[in-house]
Design a protein around this motif. Structure first.
Motif, PDB file in Angstrom:
ATOM      1  N   ALA A 437      -1.909  40.082 -24.662  1.00 24.27           N
ATOM      2  CA  ALA A 437      -2.458  40.176 -23.306  1.00 24.27           C
ATOM      3  C   ALA A 437      -2.819  38.796 -22.776  1.00 24.27           C
ATOM      4  O   ALA A 437      -2.579  38.479 -21.603  1.00 24.27           O
ATOM      5  CB  ALA A 437      -3.689  41.089 -23.304  1.00 24.27           C
ATOM      6  N   ILE A 438      -3.370  37.964 -23.653  1.00 27.32           N
ATOM      7  CA  ILE A 438      -3.728  36.614 -23.222  1.00 27.32           C
ATOM      8  C   ILE A 438      -2.482  35.844 -22.795  1.00 27.32           C
ATOM      9  O   ILE A 438      -2.439  35.203 -21.742  1.00 27.32           O
ATOM     10  CB  ILE A 438      -4.475  35.873 -24.352  1.00 27.32           C
ATOM     11  CG1 ILE A 438      -5.830  36.545 -24.580  1.00 27.32           C
ATOM     12  CG2 ILE A 438      -4.653  34.400 -24.012  1.00 27.32           C
ATOM     13  CD1 ILE A 438      -6.581  36.035 -25.783  1.00 27.32           C
ATOM     14  N   VAL A 444       1.824  34.773 -16.327  1.00 30.30           N
ATOM     15  CA  VAL A 444       1.966  35.123 -14.923  1.00 30.30           C
ATOM     16  C   VAL A 444       0.931  34.394 -14.049  1.00 30.30           C
ATOM     17  O   VAL A 444       0.781  34.680 -12.873  1.00 30.30           O
ATOM     18  CB  VAL A 444       1.924  36.649 -14.662  1.00 30.30           C
ATOM     19  CG1 VAL A 444       3.093  37.333 -15.346  1.00 30.30           C
ATOM     20  CG2 VAL A 444       0.614  37.258 -15.129  1.00 30.30           C
ATOM     21  N   GLY A 445       0.221  33.465 -14.673  1.00 32.00           N
ATOM     22  CA  GLY A 445      -0.606  32.534 -13.901  1.00 32.00           C
ATOM     23  C   GLY A 445      -1.999  33.022 -13.568  1.00 32.00           C
ATOM     24  O   GLY A 445      -2.639  32.503 -12.674  1.00 32.00           O
ATOM     25  N   VAL A 446      -2.515  34.026 -14.316  1.00 31.18           N
ATOM     26  CA  VAL A 446      -3.859  34.496 -14.009  1.00 31.18           C
ATOM     27  C   VAL A 446      -4.917  33.472 -14.411  1.00 31.18           C
ATOM     28  O   VAL A 446      -5.926  33.314 -13.742  1.00 31.18           O
ATOM     29  CB  VAL A 446      -4.128  35.863 -14.679  1.00 31.18           C
ATOM     30  CG1 VAL A 446      -5.570  36.284 -14.498  1.00 31.18           C
ATOM     31  CG2 VAL A 446      -3.194  36.909 -14.102  1.00 31.18           C
ATOM     32  N   PHE A 447      -4.643  32.776 -15.538  1.00 35.61           N
ATOM     33  CA  PHE A 447      -5.557  31.663 -15.876  1.00 35.61           C
ATOM     34  C   PHE A 447      -4.807  30.582 -16.592  1.00 35.61           C
ATOM     35  O   PHE A 447      -3.621  30.731 -16.894  1.00 35.61           O
ATOM     36  CB  PHE A 447      -6.754  32.137 -16.699  1.00 35.61           C
ATOM     37  CG  PHE A 447      -6.395  32.682 -18.053  1.00 35.61           C
ATOM     38  CD1 PHE A 447      -6.291  31.858 -19.180  1.00 35.61           C
ATOM     39  CD2 PHE A 447      -6.143  34.049 -18.218  1.00 35.61           C
ATOM     40  CE1 PHE A 447      -5.961  32.385 -20.418  1.00 35.61           C
ATOM     41  CE2 PHE A 447      -5.816  34.565 -19.462  1.00 35.61           C
ATOM     42  CZ  PHE A 447      -5.730  33.732 -20.560  1.00 35.61           C
TER      43      PHE A 447
END
Ligand code: TRP
Length: 447
Positions: A437-438, A444-447
């Motif tokens: 998940a990380i 996808v650029g979430v963090f």
């Protein structure tokens, strides 16, 4: 459950292990592993990579074999069969889609390897000093030549897969895999005799722990483990489905994971001592095998032979993986949609080839086309490796850990020791999903 009559089955445990190693050991272990290790700082990356193989790789490998063997179905059908409801039934299709996407550009790069191999066979290579980089650029930008090699290498894989699972894939791997191991070991021994080889070994094996501060290193390690072991791509389920029921899965899974990892390390012992011995930089990115190594072969004593052996290695490794990529998609069409095997092979190879051509042209005639700033091949690789794969991996880990009834799963997996059974459950329930998940959120650029 009984295998449906006439369904393919490996003739022996050894045949299964060699065929699966053939799928796992590929361009990923030589070309990709070496440049990813080079970009991520060498020794410390290796430690993180081993961690990823142990904590996520082996548990998922084992789980996928179990799904395949338990259902005796190819990947998409296996999940449809086991899942009790809802979206779970579709968990397998992601892997088949990832395999197909990878097939399209994997064949392009395999074609490059074949071209270089042919160049050494005909003594046209190694080129004079300083010419390899320009020659590589010119070759991949040429309008037809890369497409011809692309077609030839795919045709070779098709010819073997057309022979079927036992008579085609297993038989070819029984010959090719021992050859592959012999060649890589000889090359590594030679590399170790080069002047200043120890600098390469130090880079590879003496960890520079400071790279562990870069989050990128963990993502690269997990991504490489997925790619190299062939996790979440349907292949382990499909190859597991050709297993007779008496074979013990845990031993096979451990042997395959360690064999794949060891092969990558030995291939690095071929590459890094040579790179350091000739004063080149290890952090060259994807061009390492096609640009840096040919420059080394022209300077090295016996470089013509070493180059021949190295690209021979790359071609064999690529070919046995291409066979697996084809087989995943072919088995899907045959079992899920009742297409005849011959027709399925023609369809997968034809469509795979046609859709690979843009990836190839992306370095030449279509180099103006960029997808999210990337050349076409890199964009397809990104979509498959960084989006489809983690999604598929997450689905499979959650399926194994939370959806499959625990007793059924453990029974299929065949871990006898209660302690190891618990370790496996923990890995597929918590460790693997969290780590994947990380990676997914990050890619996808979430963090
Ligand atoms: N594991 C292969 C390698 O290291 C490449 C690969 C990725 C693959 N996905 C696959 C092979 C699926 C067979 C099936 O090069």
């Amino acid at each position: 459950m009984q295998a449906s009559p006439g369904r393919a089955q490996w003739t022996s445990t050894g045949g299964f292990v060699l065929a699966t190693l053939g799928a796992a050991i590929g361009l990923g272990n030589i070309w990709r592993f070496s440049y990813v290790t080079g970009e991520n700082g060498g020794g410390a990356f290796l430690v993180v990579y081993f961690g990823a193989v142990l904590a996520v790789g082996i548990p998922l490998l084992l789980g996928e074999f179990a799904i395949g063997r338990d259902t005796r179905r190819e990947a998409a059908s296996a999940f449809r069969h086991l899942a009790r409801h809802g979206l779970w039934r579709h968990a397998g299709i992601l892997g088949v889609a990832a395999s197909f996407a990878i097939l399209t550009y994997y064949a392009v790069i395999s074609g490059w390897a074949l071209k270089y191999f042919a160049g050494f066979v005909t003594l046209a290579y190694p080129l004079p000093q300083g010419e390899a980089p320009k020659a590589f650029e010119a070759f991949i930008a040429a309008p037809f030549e890369p497409t011809v090699w692309h077609a030839v290498v795919l045709a070779a894989a098709v010819a073997i897969v057309a022979g079927g699972v036992e008579q085609g894939i297993e038989r070819a791997c029984k010959v090719l895999m021992p050859l592959l191991v012999a060649v890589v070991v000889l090359l590594a021994l030679y590399s170790l005799t080069l002047p200043n080889a120890s600098a390469g070994l130090r880079y590879l094996f003496v960890p520079d722990w400071s790279v562990l501060e870069r989050p990128q290193v963990y993502l690269a390690a997990l991504g490489q483990a997925f790619f190299s072991l062939g996790l979440a791509m349907g292949v382990l389920v499909t190859y597991g489905s050709y297993l007779p029921s008496h074979i013990r899965l845990p031993q096979a899974a451990v042997a395959i994971a360690l064999g794949d990892t060891l092969f990558a390390v030995v291939a690095s012992i071929v590459i890094f001592p040579a790179v350091f011995s000739f004063g080149m930089s290890p952090a060259q990115g994807p061009g390492l095998a096609f640009v840096v190594l040919p420059e080394i072969f022209v300077r090295m004593t016996g470089g013509a032979i070493v180059g021949f052996a190295f690209f021979g290695l790359l071609v064999i490794a690529a070919l046995t993986s291409l066979m697996a990529l084809l087989e995943v998609c072919v088995a899907y069409l045959v079992e899920r949609w009742n297409v005849t095997r011959a027709r399925a092979i023609a369809l997968v190879a034809g469509a795979g080839f046609a859709l690979g051509v843009p990836s190839s042209l992306g370095f030449g005639a279509w180099s103006g086309v960029r997808i999210a700033g990337l050349p076409i091949l890199d964009a397809v690789d990104f979509a498959a490796s960084n989006v489809l794969l983690p999604l598929s991996g997450l689905a499979i880990a959650l399926f194994l850990g939370w959806h499959w009834r625990k007793e059924d799963a453990l029974d299929a997996v065949g871990v006898r020791s209660p302690v190891l059974a618990n370790v496996w459950c923990l890995a597929v329930r918590y460790v693997a999903p969290a780590m994947i998940a990380i990676v997914l959120l990050r890619s996808v650029g979430v963090f």
